[in-house]
Design an enzyme around this catalytic site. Structure first.
Site, PDB file in Angstrom:
ATOM      1  N   ASP A   1     -22.231  29.574  32.173  1.00 27.56           N
ATOM      2  CA  ASP A   1     -22.420  30.764  31.330  1.00 27.56           C
ATOM      3  C   ASP A   1     -21.641  30.436  30.001  1.00 27.56           C
ATOM      4  O   ASP A   1     -20.547  29.947  30.124  1.00 27.56           O
ATOM      5  CB  ASP A   1     -21.838  32.116  31.836  1.00 27.56           C
ATOM      6  CG  ASP A   1     -21.881  33.046  30.989  1.00 27.56           C
ATOM      7  OD1 ASP A   1     -23.038  33.614  30.807  1.00 27.56           O
ATOM      8  OD2 ASP A   1     -21.006  33.839  30.652  1.00 27.56           O
TER       9      ASP A   1
ATOM     10  N   GLU B   1     -25.934  26.955  29.342  1.00 28.10           N
ATOM     11  CA  GLU B   1     -26.114  28.031  28.425  1.00 28.10           C
ATOM     12  C   GLU B   1     -25.662  27.515  27.093  1.00 28.10           C
ATOM     13  O   GLU B   1     -24.400  27.787  27.147  1.00 28.10           O
ATOM     14  CB  GLU B   1     -25.879  29.599  28.975  1.00 28.10           C
ATOM     15  CG  GLU B   1     -26.364  30.362  27.789  1.00 28.10           C
ATOM     16  CD  GLU B   1     -25.863  31.788  28.139  1.00 28.10           C
ATOM     17  OE1 GLU B   1     -26.652  32.695  28.226  1.00 28.10           O
ATOM     18  OE2 GLU B   1     -24.606  32.113  28.615  1.00 28.10           O
TER      19      GLU B   1
END
Length: 651
Positions: A314, A350
């Site tokens: 993330d 990401e």
């Protein structure tokens, strides 16, 4: 003489023959001691008897697995219990009544000593090649909670993932890899606790190594391992979504759960304030050696003791930060690249955060596959009918080589997607023009405003057969584009069931039927589920050989041609005014040829088919005008319906 000695590494609680070694990095001014609880909840306090630099450690006799412990500090003249950053299990699900108090910490911060032994029953990691990988992103609880085919006692749990009915569904759909939303223990933000809500997605970590007790019947550690073992037995990989960019302790004035009480320099500082490159109040400083050690030790732990097959990071740009700058050659990336344990697993980034220079798509090192937001945005805009996207959709289909050269495939194949946990589901992309996030308690101001969605005449659900038919075709258009593009396709688990979140595009706090997958399928949802399984199989049969052939040094021998519907090569002007085109992919030795025919216009378009050098005719693989896949042979031309895509294989 056999004398047991304490040891500084590894950090955390490590069982020995006669007791347990406890070790913690501690560089704060707050005095620290070890607390051990008995079965009645009473506790004893133990000093750390040894030091090694900033490491405090001690060995306690007669401590066994399941023993409960924590670290006590004195902060503001109060005794505060801290979670061990290396805790392998938590006694209680993280929760508290706002405001957080020292008294509450003595319940919340209880850690459990874990024995890492587990019977893996000779199960093996599937080791799926990247070109064959079909990612399915899902939430542990929301995926199985409402599935009546799953054993009732395990619905919504780790064991629900291992239920035969769930595994049967995954195999029928052709899923190779399950990507779980964060399972590391999560703490809910104070504003959610005040509203009696939770962080359902789990992107607010409190203990990086401890599986969240929320999804366990009784033993989160062994139940998660059991789920992974059973998925591996069925040749299905497990990737964990991990959050190392921040912790749940917030920024200035936030709570102290562990890192703040152990070492202020775990965080980046600007003039004494916590930097907030993540939007969550603080940012983990991976340039700080104890922080880097914690992240690396955690990653190895998940691979070595849970047998996970990879990670999705993330806001991964944060991991490459050196304060305001991103450095793809920083210590973290070098440490991962040289680690023999992590070299064997998939790494998905990401590739952005919200800090300065935070958008780093295409900049991650080799071995990292990056999520492609450009594929998402282009695909949605193109099929919604927006003009001047023809050249862009062609670039995305060909693997976004404007960002990453095919010479670095397959280890740098982009991760393509249309729908993700944050944003509309596939069903909502074709059902809502606007977000409907009122249930989140933020006056519908949260969530992304640029959804590139459409409702085709009615906002939300409808019984109009014309609108339903168009919506279903648009779903097929986007998924076919996804599966027949160069890259690793990422699917949202809810989309196989045509699940709607009622227009909520930021359901991070919705532990409710807004998020729980609805397995009661109507006729159209059931048709789509069957079609999706068929088109995934078609992708594996027809597209995977193309990806392999066009990757690395072999790519220069392959042929790519773009044609107008009349069969002419696309010119510069065609790219700016055409609404339909045909892509011809040809593996140089005639082993495989593929046509991808696209019609964005509102009228049927007749295509002249290019001649194959090695085959007599083209066989239809898929036409998104239809909800079923039926083979049809053509020789010279083909009429493609409005707003459709068709795939042909040379025979």
């Amino acid at each position: 003489m056999n004398i047991q000695h304490a040891f500084p590494y590894p950090l955390g609680a490590t069982l020995t023959k006669n007791g347990c070694n406890f070790s913690v990095h501690h560089a704060s001014p707050y005095p620290i001691s070890l607390i051990i609880f008995d079965d009645n909840g009473n506790h004893t306090e133990h000093p750390f008897t040894e030091e090694y630099g900033t490491i405090k450690y001690t060995l306690i006799d007669d401590v066994t697995e399941h023993t409960v412990y924590g670290f006590k500090i004195i902060q503001d003249n109060e005794a505060l219990l801290l979670l061990d950053p290396y805790a392998k299990a938590l006694k209680n699900s993280p929760h508290y009544q706002v405001p957080y108090t020292a008294k509450q910490s003595w319940t919340l911060a209880q850690c459990v000593v874990v024995n890492n032994d587990f019977d893996w029953q000779e199960s093996q990691r599937p080791m799926i090649p990247r070109s064959e990988t079909i990612l399915l992103e899902t939430h542990v609880k929301g995926f199985t909670l409402l599935n009546s085919d799953v054993e009732e006692s395990v619905r919504g749990t780790y064991l629900g993932l291992a239920d035969p009915a769930n595994i049967k569904h995954l195999k029928q759909q052709g899923i190779t890899t399950v990507q779980l939303l964060p399972v590391a223990a999560c703490m809910h933000e104070p504003h959610l606790l005040k509203m009696n809500m939770v962080n359902y997605w789990g992107y607010n970590p409190i203990a990086f190594m401890a599986p969240d007790p929320r999804y366990a019947k009784s033993d989160a550690v062994n139940e998660l391992k059991t789920a992974i073992r059973e998925l591996h037995k069925n040749n299905i990989e497990v990737i964990l979504d991990v959050v190392y960019n921040h912790t749940a302790e917030g920024g200035n004035g936030g709570t102290t759960f562990n890192l703040k009480g152990l070492d202020q320099d775990y965080y980046l500082h600007h003039h004494g304030n916590y930097t907030n490159y993540t939007g969550c109040g603080n940012t983990l400083d991976i340039t700080h050696q104890p922080s880097l050690n914690l992240v690396m030790d955690t990653l190895r732990y998940w691979v070595e003791h849970y047998h996970v097959d990879g990670f999705r990071f993330d806001l991964a740009a944060t991991l490459g930060r050196e304060y305001d700058q991103f450095n793809p050659n920083n210590a973290f990336f070098k440490a991962v690249a040289q680690d023999p344990t992590l070299q064997k697993v998939k790494l998905i980034a990401e590739p952005w955060d919200i800090g300065p220079n935070g958008y780093q798509v295409g900049e991650f090192p080799d071995g990292w596959n990056e999520c492609s937001d450009k594929f998402r945005d282009t695909t949605k805009s193109f099929w919604r009918g927006e003009q001047n996207y023809l050249k862009s959709i062609a670039t995305r289909i060909m693997g976004s080589r404007d960002l990453v050269s095919a010479s670095r495939w397959p280890h740098k194949l982009p991760v393509n997607y249309v729908s993700y946990h944050d944003g509309f589901t596939l069903q909502d992309l074709v059902s809502y023009k606007e977000r409907h996030n009122h249930a989140n308690g933020e006056d519908n101001q949260d969530g992304h405003g640029d959804n590139r969605s459409d409702n085709y005449g009615v906002e939300g659900e409808t019984t109009n057969p014309r609108i339903i038919a168009l919506r279903e075709k648009q779903k097929r258009n986007m998924i076919t584009t996804l599966l027949f593009s160069f890259g690793i396709p990422h699917l949202l688990a809810a989309d196989a069931c045509s699940h709607t979140q009622k227009g909520n595009n930021n359901a991070y706090c919705q532990d409710s039927d807004i998020s729980w997958v609805n397995w009661k399928l109507d006729k159209h949802a059931d048709e789509f589920k069957v079609w999706l399984a068929d088109i995934i199989q078609a992708r594996q049969t027809h597209m995977v050989p193309m990806i392999n052939a066009f990757s690395g040094s072999k790519r220069t021998k392959q042929k790519v041609n773009w044609y107008t519907p009349e069969g002419n090569n696309m010119t510069h002007g065609d790219w700016h005014r055409a609404e339909a085109l045909c892509l011809h992919l040809n593996i140089y030795d005639g082993e495989k040829e593929l046509l991808i025919m696209i019609n964005q216009s509102n009228v049927p378009t007749r295509f002249e088919l290019p001649k194959s050098q090695h085959y007599n005719r083209w066989a239809l693989v898929c036409n998104t005008q239809y909800s079923t896949i039926e083979s049809k042979h053509v020789i010279f031309d083909y009429s493609l319906s409005a707003l459709s895509i068709a795939i042909f294989n040379a025979e």
